[in-house]
Design a protein around this motif. Structure first.
Motif, PDB file in Angstrom:
ATOM      1  N   ARG A  26       1.015  -1.175   0.232  1.00 59.65           N
ATOM      2  CA  ARG A  26      -0.007  -0.032   0.091  1.00 59.65           C
ATOM      3  C   ARG A  26       1.083   1.377  -0.015  1.00 59.65           C
ATOM      4  NH1 ARG A  26      -4.980   0.078   3.941  1.00 59.65           N
ATOM      5  NH2 ARG A  26      -3.344   1.387   5.105  1.00 59.65           N
ATOM      6  N   ALA A  27       0.294   2.340  -0.666  1.00 58.07           N
ATOM      7  CA  ALA A  27       1.195   3.653  -0.487  1.00 58.07           C
ATOM      8  C   ALA A  27      -0.155   4.918  -0.139  1.00 58.07           C
ATOM      9  CB  ALA A  27       1.839   4.075  -1.625  1.00 58.07           C
ATOM     10  N   GLU A  64      -3.416   8.624  -4.496  1.00 62.91           N
ATOM     11  CA  GLU A  64      -3.606   8.465  -3.071  1.00 62.91           C
ATOM     12  C   GLU A  64      -4.185   7.128  -2.967  1.00 62.91           C
ATOM     13  OE1 GLU A  64      -5.822  11.479  -1.484  1.00 62.91           O
ATOM     14  OE2 GLU A  64      -7.684  11.091  -2.254  1.00 62.91           O
ATOM     15  N   HIS A  65      -4.086   6.488  -1.929  1.00 62.61           N
ATOM     16  CA  HIS A  65      -4.860   5.315  -1.376  1.00 62.61           C
ATOM     17  C   HIS A  65      -4.540   4.247  -2.260  1.00 62.61           C
ATOM     18  CE1 HIS A  65      -7.414   8.356   0.709  1.00 62.61           C
ATOM     19  NE2 HIS A  65      -6.465   7.880   1.586  1.00 62.61           N
ATOM     20  N   PHE A  92      -6.230  -0.868  -6.581  1.00 62.12           N
ATOM     21  CA  PHE A  92      -6.829  -0.031  -6.554  1.00 62.12           C
ATOM     22  C   PHE A  92      -6.202   1.359  -6.172  1.00 62.12           C
ATOM     23  CE2 PHE A  92      -8.985  -3.887  -5.089  1.00 62.12           C
ATOM     24  CZ  PHE A  92     -10.064  -3.903  -6.027  1.00 62.12           C
ATOM     25  N   SER A  93      -6.840   2.583  -6.560  1.00 66.16           N
ATOM     26  CA  SER A  93      -6.259   3.939  -6.361  1.00 66.16           C
ATOM     27  C   SER A  93      -7.084   5.037  -6.649  1.00 66.16           C
ATOM     28  CB  SER A  93      -4.814   4.061  -6.966  1.00 66.16           C
ATOM     29  OG  SER A  93      -4.859   3.955  -8.279  1.00 66.16           O
ATOM     30  N   ALA A  94      -6.745   6.089  -6.284  1.00 66.81           N
ATOM     31  CA  ALA A  94      -7.690   7.384  -6.381  1.00 66.81           C
ATOM     32  C   ALA A  94      -6.694   8.556  -6.804  1.00 66.81           C
ATOM     33  CB  ALA A  94      -8.510   7.884  -5.396  1.00 66.81           C
ATOM     34  N   ALA A  95      -6.971   8.994  -7.978  1.00 69.72           N
ATOM     35  CA  ALA A  95      -6.306  10.442  -8.277  1.00 69.72           C
ATOM     36  C   ALA A  95      -6.601  11.544  -7.373  1.00 69.72           C
ATOM     37  CB  ALA A  95      -6.339  10.770  -9.970  1.00 69.72           C
ATOM     38  N   VAL A  96      -5.925  12.331  -6.704  1.00 71.90           N
ATOM     39  CA  VAL A  96      -5.794  13.330  -5.769  1.00 71.90           C
ATOM     40  C   VAL A  96      -6.875  14.301  -6.606  1.00 71.90           C
ATOM     41  CG1 VAL A  96      -4.964  15.273  -4.474  1.00 71.90           C
ATOM     42  CG2 VAL A  96      -4.054  12.946  -4.292  1.00 71.90           C
ATOM     43  N   ASP A 129     -14.231   6.785  -2.455  1.00 69.67           N
ATOM     44  CA  ASP A 129     -14.388   5.444  -2.273  1.00 69.67           C
ATOM     45  C   ASP A 129     -12.884   4.829  -2.119  1.00 69.67           C
ATOM     46  OD1 ASP A 129     -16.948   5.008  -2.727  1.00 69.67           O
ATOM     47  OD2 ASP A 129     -16.813   4.922  -4.697  1.00 69.67           O
ATOM     48  N   GLY A 130     -11.916   5.465  -2.425  1.00 66.66           N
ATOM     49  CA  GLY A 130     -10.507   5.109  -2.479  1.00 66.66           C
ATOM     50  C   GLY A 130      -9.866   5.169  -0.723  1.00 66.66           C
ATOM     51  N   LYS A 131     -10.686   6.085   0.072  1.00 65.03           N
ATOM     52  CA  LYS A 131     -10.255   6.160   1.379  1.00 65.03           C
ATOM     53  C   LYS A 131     -11.004   5.258   2.038  1.00 65.03           C
ATOM     54  CE  LYS A 131      -9.460   8.476   5.247  1.00 65.03           C
ATOM     55  NZ  LYS A 131      -8.979   7.537   6.314  1.00 65.03           N
ATOM     56  N   ALA A 132     -12.547   4.729   1.873  1.00 70.26           N
ATOM     57  CA  ALA A 132     -12.905   3.683   2.481  1.00 70.26           C
ATOM     58  C   ALA A 132     -12.117   2.178   2.018  1.00 70.26           C
ATOM     59  CB  ALA A 132     -14.538   3.381   1.839  1.00 70.26           C
ATOM     60  N   MET A 133     -11.609   2.015   0.794  1.00 64.44           N
ATOM     61  CA  MET A 133     -10.815   0.954   0.452  1.00 64.44           C
ATOM     62  C   MET A 133      -9.438   0.973   1.323  1.00 64.44           C
ATOM     63  SD  MET A 133     -10.306  -2.004  -1.193  1.00 64.44           S
ATOM     64  CE  MET A 133     -11.171  -1.774  -2.689  1.00 64.44           C
TER      65      MET A 133
END
Length: 181
Positions: A109-110, A122-123, A137-141, A163-167
């Motif tokens: 994880r990062a 992030e995430h 899985f990841s999300a662009a800031v 959703d990225g934060k929840a993951m």
């Protein structure tokens, strides 16, 4: 040890670059005899706007116990907690390389990195490799979801920031990830 750390950072950076891509909702789906019109891709948060996020049932063949379930056909994720209770479900934007349906575990994880394309990601939650490409899985800031280059193999499964934060909060190292079709 330094070699392993460098390799892990390189893998996460590569995934972050891949995660900055987005694929059309109809990529990989069956098509009629004529070519479909290209559609503009939308971020998962935009697709889910106005929808009940719990409107999709957990797939029957998704295993048991606490786990993340990723349905390749539905482009949807379920976070399944204790007593088989779905704590969250949401749509994701797949990349150009899919993991093989199987059971995996989160391997790294990062929290926040910059992708090789300069996009802050992030995430990041990695769980597989397919065709030599890290999958996770990841999300662009900034919420960006640019059209992917179909000639480049990418493995970043894009989530909305929420959703990225929840993951991230749910899927620690070793968490089971079940991929189904």
């Amino acid at each position: 040890m330094a070699g392993l750390t460098a390799a892990a950072i390189a893998a996460v950076g590569f995934l972050a670059y891949q995660a900055s891509a987005n694929v059309p909702d109809d990529l990989g789906k069956g098509s009629a005899s004529k070519s479909p019109e290209p559609k503009k891709s939308t971020a998962p948060a935009e697709r889910d706007k106005g929808k009940d996020k719990d409107d999709k049932a957990l797939p029957d063949d998704s295993g048991t116990g606490e786990r993340v379930v990723y349905d390749l056909d539905e482009d949807r994720v379920w976070l399944v907690g204790a007593n088989e209770k779905v704590t969250r479900t949401f749509e994701v934007t797949p990349s150009t390389v899919d993991p093989t349906p199987a059971t995996y575990s989160v391997t790294s994880r990062a929290n926040a990195i910059t992708g090789s394309d300069g996009t802050p990601i992030e995430h990041v939650v990695l769980f597989a490799t397919a065709d030599g490409v890290p999958i996770g899985f990841s999300a662009a800031v900034d919420g960006s979801t640019p059209e992917p280059d179909p000639t480049v193999k990418t493995g970043g499964i894009r989530e909305s920031r929420t959703d990225g934060k929840a993951m991230w909060d749910f899927a620690g190292i070793g968490t089971k990830v079940v991929v189904v079709e």
